[in-house]
Design an enzyme around this catalytic site. Structure first.
Site, PDB file in Angstrom:
ATOM      1  N   GLU A  16      67.352 -29.337-103.591  1.00 24.02           N
ATOM      2  CA  GLU A  16      66.638 -28.222-103.385  1.00 24.02           C
ATOM      3  C   GLU A  16      66.797 -27.147-104.521  1.00 24.02           C
ATOM      4  O   GLU A  16      67.918 -27.139-105.092  1.00 24.02           O
ATOM      5  CB  GLU A  16      67.178 -27.515-101.874  1.00 24.02           C
ATOM      6  CG  GLU A  16      66.545 -26.077-101.707  1.00 24.02           C
ATOM      7  CD  GLU A  16      67.016 -25.632-100.253  1.00 24.02           C
ATOM      8  OE1 GLU A  16      66.814 -26.249 -99.337  1.00 24.02           O
ATOM      9  OE2 GLU A  16      67.584 -24.454-100.166  1.00 24.02           O
ATOM     10  N   ALA A  50      62.571 -14.842 -97.464  1.00 23.09           N
ATOM     11  CA  ALA A  50      61.690 -14.259 -96.245  1.00 23.09           C
ATOM     12  C   ALA A  50      61.147 -12.822 -96.523  1.00 23.09           C
ATOM     13  O   ALA A  50      60.392 -12.728 -95.790  1.00 23.09           O
ATOM     14  CB  ALA A  50      62.660 -14.071 -94.997  1.00 23.09           C
ATOM     15  N   ARG A 107      61.230 -20.157 -89.559  1.00 26.38           N
ATOM     16  CA  ARG A 107      61.099 -18.667 -89.030  1.00 26.38           C
ATOM     17  C   ARG A 107      61.597 -17.531 -90.177  1.00 26.38           C
ATOM     18  O   ARG A 107      60.807 -16.772 -90.444  1.00 26.38           O
ATOM     19  CB  ARG A 107      61.971 -18.502 -87.867  1.00 26.38           C
ATOM     20  CG  ARG A 107      62.012 -16.946 -87.303  1.00 26.38           C
ATOM     21  CD  ARG A 107      62.975 -16.625 -86.473  1.00 26.38           C
ATOM     22  NE  ARG A 107      64.339 -16.199 -87.334  1.00 26.38           N
ATOM     23  CZ  ARG A 107      65.195 -16.025 -86.518  1.00 26.38           C
ATOM     24  NH1 ARG A 107      65.647 -15.921 -85.164  1.00 26.38           N
ATOM     25  NH2 ARG A 107      66.682 -16.055 -86.982  1.00 26.38           N
ATOM     26  N   ALA A 123      60.229 -20.633 -85.439  1.00 22.47           N
ATOM     27  CA  ALA A 123      59.606 -21.641 -86.282  1.00 22.47           C
ATOM     28  C   ALA A 123      58.244 -22.565 -85.645  1.00 22.47           C
ATOM     29  O   ALA A 123      57.502 -22.777 -86.091  1.00 22.47           O
ATOM     30  CB  ALA A 123      60.513 -22.482 -86.773  1.00 22.47           C
ATOM     31  N   HIS A 147      72.725 -22.809 -84.878  1.00 25.04           N
ATOM     32  CA  HIS A 147      72.198 -21.451 -85.488  1.00 25.04           C
ATOM     33  C   HIS A 147      72.735 -20.334 -84.926  1.00 25.04           C
ATOM     34  O   HIS A 147      73.323 -20.022 -83.509  1.00 25.04           O
ATOM     35  CB  HIS A 147      70.745 -21.389 -85.102  1.00 25.04           C
ATOM     36  CG  HIS A 147      70.003 -20.342 -86.005  1.00 25.04           C
ATOM     37  ND1 HIS A 147      69.973 -18.828 -85.503  1.00 25.04           N
ATOM     38  CD2 HIS A 147      69.436 -20.467 -87.078  1.00 25.04           C
ATOM     39  CE1 HIS A 147      69.337 -18.353 -86.435  1.00 25.04           C
ATOM     40  NE2 HIS A 147      69.037 -19.025 -87.388  1.00 25.04           N
ATOM     41  N   LYS A 163      60.387 -27.513 -81.540  1.00 25.60           N
ATOM     42  CA  LYS A 163      59.852 -27.510 -82.715  1.00 25.60           C
ATOM     43  C   LYS A 163      59.448 -29.096 -83.129  1.00 25.60           C
ATOM     44  O   LYS A 163      58.250 -29.242 -83.840  1.00 25.60           O
ATOM     45  CB  LYS A 163      61.068 -27.448 -83.778  1.00 25.60           C
ATOM     46  CG  LYS A 163      61.191 -25.910 -84.014  1.00 25.60           C
ATOM     47  CD  LYS A 163      61.862 -25.472 -85.340  1.00 25.60           C
ATOM     48  CE  LYS A 163      63.260 -26.231 -85.881  1.00 25.60           C
ATOM     49  NZ  LYS A 163      63.922 -25.061 -86.775  1.00 25.60           N
ATOM     50  N   GLN A 174      71.185 -27.349 -91.938  1.00 27.70           N
ATOM     51  CA  GLN A 174      72.077 -26.452 -92.574  1.00 27.70           C
ATOM     52  C   GLN A 174      73.320 -27.156 -93.327  1.00 27.70           C
ATOM     53  O   GLN A 174      73.646 -28.289 -93.020  1.00 27.70           O
ATOM     54  CB  GLN A 174      72.486 -25.575 -91.481  1.00 27.70           C
ATOM     55  CG  GLN A 174      73.539 -24.283 -91.782  1.00 27.70           C
ATOM     56  CD  GLN A 174      72.824 -23.350 -93.026  1.00 27.70           C
ATOM     57  OE1 GLN A 174      72.544 -23.768 -94.159  1.00 27.70           O
ATOM     58  NE2 GLN A 174      72.460 -22.179 -92.430  1.00 27.70           N
TER      59      GLN A 174
END
Ligand code: FAD
Length: 287
Positions: A16, A50, A107, A123, A147, A163, A174
């Site tokens: 990433e 975001a 999201r 999301a 979360h 989802k 995560q």
């Protein structure tokens, strides 16, 4: 190429990266990518803040360049909480035009100084919308330690199932520093009927500030052995970097040996660290 097809063939390894910060020229990321070139991950994902401003808007361009110049599939992140439906349609059109067919649909974090738009509250709203278009491979985020907004881990898993049912084909976790959380999470997913590939997100820690920022932002436990490592080497940049690399390698060896579907390495745009980890673990993904 769709990244979900990779899991049928192998244990997947991906990087990433993030677009350069607002003040840095966008070209800096291309130097980073050039240095990552020899590492041949299975795909590279590109984040999108975001807030959706500045160099963040270069996510689609960077994703396109990865595919055209490195011949690797790329994934464009899309956090939708601050976008209207029309803005999302524009982004999807741009991705289609640039032949980027993998989207990490999110999201996004609710920013304290920004009122979220109402079109995509969670999301799963975005995933349903993208899925209806039938053109993209959709990836979702998940949280082995729950979360931070969720009332309980049970609710968080129920929401994750929503989802998946909305059209997600693969998941990326995560970051976590204790593999035990990942294994327990996998069991909970199985019980909930979530049976798509789950890649473990691994972040090599290279300095104390970085980890303090991460912990503040997310629900991540720091194991005692990790804290001891940080304390011992916090004033020695080279030692803490090497210890962080070794810690990440140990996590990866254990995860792959225990049958994880894949590893997603948060490179933090640090080619040296990404290269060391890739080289030390490459053969595990070929076995
Ligand atoms: P959701 O799945 O919507 O979950 C958010 C919260 O709402 C959870 O507590 C969940 O339990 C709850 N929830 C979900 N659905 C429902 C529902 N239907 N009803 C009630 N409650 C519900 N952020 C960025 O801004 N840019 C990035 O590029 C980015 N990349 C990321 C990559 C990965 C691999 C990960 C793990 C995170 C990334 N993030 C990124 C951070 C992410 O945007 C935040 O963690 C955000 O707070 C949650 O996003 P989500 O898509 O997981 O949200």
């Amino acid at each position: 190429m769709r990244t979900d097809a990779l899991f049928k063939e192998k244990t997947v390894f991906s990087f990433e990266i993030f677009p350069p910060r607002r003040t840095a020229p966008v070209e800096t990321i291309y130097h980073t990518l050039e240095r990552l070139k020899g590492q041949r991950p299975d795909f590279i994902s590109v984040t999108l803040g975001a807030g959706g401003t500045g160099n963040n808007l270069s996510t689609a361009d960077i994703a396109q360049k990865i595919q055209e110049e490195q011949f690797l599939p790329s994934v464009a992140h899309l956090p939708a909480v601050n976008f209207s439906k029309n803005e999302v349609i524009t982004i999807l059109d741009e991705l289609k035009q640039k032949k980027v067919e993998n989207i990490l649909a999110l999201r996004g974090d609710i920013l304290p100084d920004k009122e979220p738009k109402k079109d995509f509250v969670y999301a799963n709203d975005l995933i349903t919308f993208i899925h209806e278009q039938g053109k993209f491979n959709i990836i979702g985020a998940c949280y082995p330690e729950t979360h931070s907004d969720a009332a309980s881990s049970v609710e968080d898993i129920q929401n994750l199932k929503r989802k998946v049912d909305a059209g997600t084909n693969q998941l990326i976790t995560q970051l976590f520093f204790d593999n035990h959380y990942f294994y327990t999470f996998k069991e909970k997913c199985e019980i909930a009927g979530i049976d798509i590939p789950i890649q473990a997100g691994i972040m090599p820690v290279v300095n104390k500030k970085q980890i303090e920022r991460m912990v503040k932002m997310s629900n991540v436990t720091l194991p005692t052995k990790f804290l001891k490592m940080m304390e011992r080497y916090e004033h020695n940049p080279e030692a803490i970097r090497d210890a962080g690399i070794a810690y990440a390698i140990n996590q990866i060896v254990d995860l792959v040996a225990q049958g994880a579907d894949g590893i997603h390495l948060y490179t933090m745009n640090n080619p040296y660290v990404a290269q060391k980890i890739r080289e030390a673990t490459r053969s595990l993904f070929e076995a």
